[in-house]
Structures are given as C-alpha cells and as structure tokens.
Design an enzyme around this catalytic site. Structure first.
Site, PDB file in Angstrom:
ATOM      1  N   LYS A  55       0.863  -1.185   0.000  1.00 25.79           N
ATOM      2  CA  LYS A  55       0.000   0.000   0.000  1.00 25.79           C
ATOM      3  C   LYS A  55       0.892   1.225   0.000  1.00 25.79           C
ATOM      4  O   LYS A  55       1.843   1.334   0.783  1.00 25.79           O
ATOM      5  CB  LYS A  55      -0.871  -0.030   1.251  1.00 25.79           C
ATOM      6  CG  LYS A  55      -1.613   1.254   1.495  1.00 25.79           C
ATOM      7  CD  LYS A  55      -2.701   1.032   2.517  1.00 25.79           C
ATOM      8  CE  LYS A  55      -2.516   1.875   3.726  1.00 25.79           C
ATOM      9  NZ  LYS A  55      -3.684   1.979   4.565  1.00 25.79           N
TER      10      LYS A  55
HETATM   11  C1  R5P Z   1      -2.125   4.844   8.252  1.00 25.31           C
HETATM   12  O1  R5P Z   1      -1.135   4.635   8.868  1.00 25.31           O
HETATM   13  C2  R5P Z   1      -3.084   3.803   8.036  1.00 25.31           C
HETATM   14  O2  R5P Z   1      -2.446   2.629   7.627  1.00 25.31           O
HETATM   15  C3  R5P Z   1      -4.227   4.092   7.113  1.00 25.31           C
HETATM   16  O3  R5P Z   1      -4.918   2.908   6.972  1.00 25.31           O
HETATM   17  C4  R5P Z   1      -3.870   4.565   5.737  1.00 25.31           C
HETATM   18  O4  R5P Z   1      -3.128   5.741   5.768  1.00 25.31           O
HETATM   19  C5  R5P Z   1      -5.123   4.745   4.846  1.00 25.31           C
HETATM   20  O5  R5P Z   1      -5.996   5.656   5.357  1.00 25.31           O
HETATM   21  P1  R5P Z   1      -6.192   7.103   4.742  1.00 25.31           P
HETATM   22  O6  R5P Z   1      -6.974   6.917   3.472  1.00 25.31           O
HETATM   23  O7  R5P Z   1      -6.929   7.856   5.773  1.00 25.31           O
HETATM   24  O8  R5P Z   1      -4.815   7.670   4.457  1.00 25.31           O
END
Ligand code: R5P
Length: 269
Positions: free
Chosen positions: A174
């Site tokens: 990711k």
């Molecule tokens: C952050 O450390 C988390 O892993 C979140 O799941 C990730 O950043 C995704 O969330 P957002 O779309 O709010 O950035």
C-alpha cells in the site's frame, strides 16, 4: 507468483478475482493517532460502511469490540505499532502474534515499513519476519509504505519503498499515488493499493482513486476521505463504482451527491 491454496484463497477475498480490483476500508488510524476525527466511536463509523467494502483494515482491538463476528467481511489486520504521534513514528514492532491472527480468521496482516526513517532496518526486518510467519500458515502480508516527516512522496521514494517491500516478500503493498505512478507499478512485481491520505474535497479524493486504478493500482485502501466526508456512505459507494465499475469521476461524484441527498447543481444558463 506461485503460492499455496490458503494464501491464494485469502488473497482472492481481498483482491476480487472477477476484476482484479479491491476496495479496502481503512479504519486502523487509532493505533497511533488515538481517537481520530470521524472514528471516535468505531462501531458507529464502521457499521454503515461495511456493506460497500470488500475488506476492512483495522486493529484487533477495534475488530473485537466494534465489528460483529458474523459480518463475513475479510479482515486485513494491522499488526504493527507500539508508537504514538507523540514520539518517533518509525519505532514500530510487530504487535500481534500469528496465533491471534489465525484465531481472528484474518485474510491478511498489515505492517508499516519506514524506508529512510530512523528505524528503517527494524521495520524492514519485521516485514521479513512477518512474511515468514504468514507463509507458514498461508496468510498474506500487506506492507504499508509509511512516509517519514521529511520524505517526498514522489515516484523515486515511493518506488523504492514499494520495491523493497516486494523484494522482502510482501504480497501486496500500500502506498500513495504520485506523478509518474506507472513507473512505480512497472517496477513493483506485487499488486499495489493506494491510501487516500488526509481529507481533501470529495471531488479530489475521487480523482485520486480514479487516477490510481487507471494507472495500474488494484484499488484503494481509503480511510479519512471516506469517514471524514459529510457523506461517508456516499463516498464509499462512489469509490466502489470507480474501482469496480470503471465509472468516470463525474459519474462517481453524482453517486456521492445523490447519497448525500444534495440536489445536483443546476446547469448554468
Ligand atoms: C495509516 O497509517 C493507516 O495505515 C491508514 O490505513 C492509511 O493511511 C489509509 O488511510 P487514509 O486513506 O486515511 O490515508
């Protein structure tokens, strides 16, 4: 990638084999941010969104307390942490045993790597160890490329982080969307999913999701741009339509607007 049946089966619960795409709902923020805006009462936030997500990404604490065990929704469990926003964020360790991951019937385990940060090495070694554990039991690992304070979110840096994650054995990575994203995709041999990042206007978040899948991401793992929206259900429906139905940003925005109950703007003239 050759893999055992359990691993392939779990991955297919996250990345849908019908179209090779994934909508993951990220609600793990509390693991270092505490009661994040929009997630103060996790159950209230998560419950209405679950039907529209292919999988949910969260910690075991929120899973146990705030998600019905009969929900039948694949779980991507956050298994790294040990830090808070008050201290050095890269100082993470593995915080859940493989036994508990199995007990919780997770479909994947997620861990952050902090390339270029103080504890880069520790987080990369943790990733490798987690992959070893996951391989034993057929549980895939999602590596999250966390960005340190001074790191530019450009293709050079994110491409480096994603490639290292893949080299160390992660099954999915990711990261953030960036200019020249195709280059990152080309040099990364595992599926890439993008995070939404900080809350932006709905149209921008939908553009981000559209750009990401158009340029090779398998989908999105979005959190704040969904649960901090004035219509979380509208946003997840819109994101889902982009990822799984290839609708345009304009069409997706209409889905968001109609779920919000707002009247579409009248055409000028
Ligand atoms: C952050 O450390 C988390 O892993 C979140 O799941 C990730 O950043 C995704 O969330 P957002 O779309 O709010 O950035």
């Amino acid at each position: 990638m050759s893999m055992n049946w359990g691993m392939a089966n779990r991955l297919a619960r996250i990345i849908k084999p019908e179209d090779g795409r994934a909508v993951m709902l990220a609600v793990d923020h509390g693991y270092f941010l505490g009661p994040t805006s929009g997630l103060e009462e996790p159950r209230k936030t998560i419950e209405p969104l679950i039907p529209y997500a292919d999988s949910i990404m969260l910690t075991r604490g929120v899973l146990r307390t705030s998600v019905d065990a009969r929900a039948d929704k694949p779980v991507v469990l956050r298994v790294s942490g040990g830090t808070s926003i008050l201290k050095e964020l890269s100082n993470e360790d593995i915080t859940v045993s493989i036994d508990d991951c199995i007990r919780l019937n997770v479909s994947a385990m997620a861990l952050s790597i902090f390339v270029g940060s103080e504890f880069e090495k520790e987080t990369l070694v943790s990733l490798a160890k987690l992959v070893d554990e996951g391989e034993k039991y057929g549980i895939p690992v999602l590596a999250v490329t966390a960005v340190g304070k001074d790191m530019a979110r450009d293709v050079r840096y994110l491409g480096l982080s994603c490639r290292i994650a893949a080299e160390l054995g992660a099954h999915i990575v990711k990261t953030y969307y960036c200019d020249d994203f195709e280059q990152l995709i080309e040099s990364c041999p595992i599926p890439v999913i993008i995070a939404g990042g900080k809350k932006t206007p709905e149209m921008e978040a939908l553009e981000l999701a559209h750009n990401a899948v158009t340029h090779g991401a398998v989908g999105v793992d979005m959190g704040r741009n969904i649960f901090q929206s004035d219509s979380p259900v509208g946003m997840i429906k819109a994101v889902r339509a982009i990822v799984h139905e290839n609708v345009s940003v304009k069409e997706a925005y209409k889905i968001y607007e109609s779920a919000k109950g707002a009247k579409p703007k009248r055409a000028a003239g």
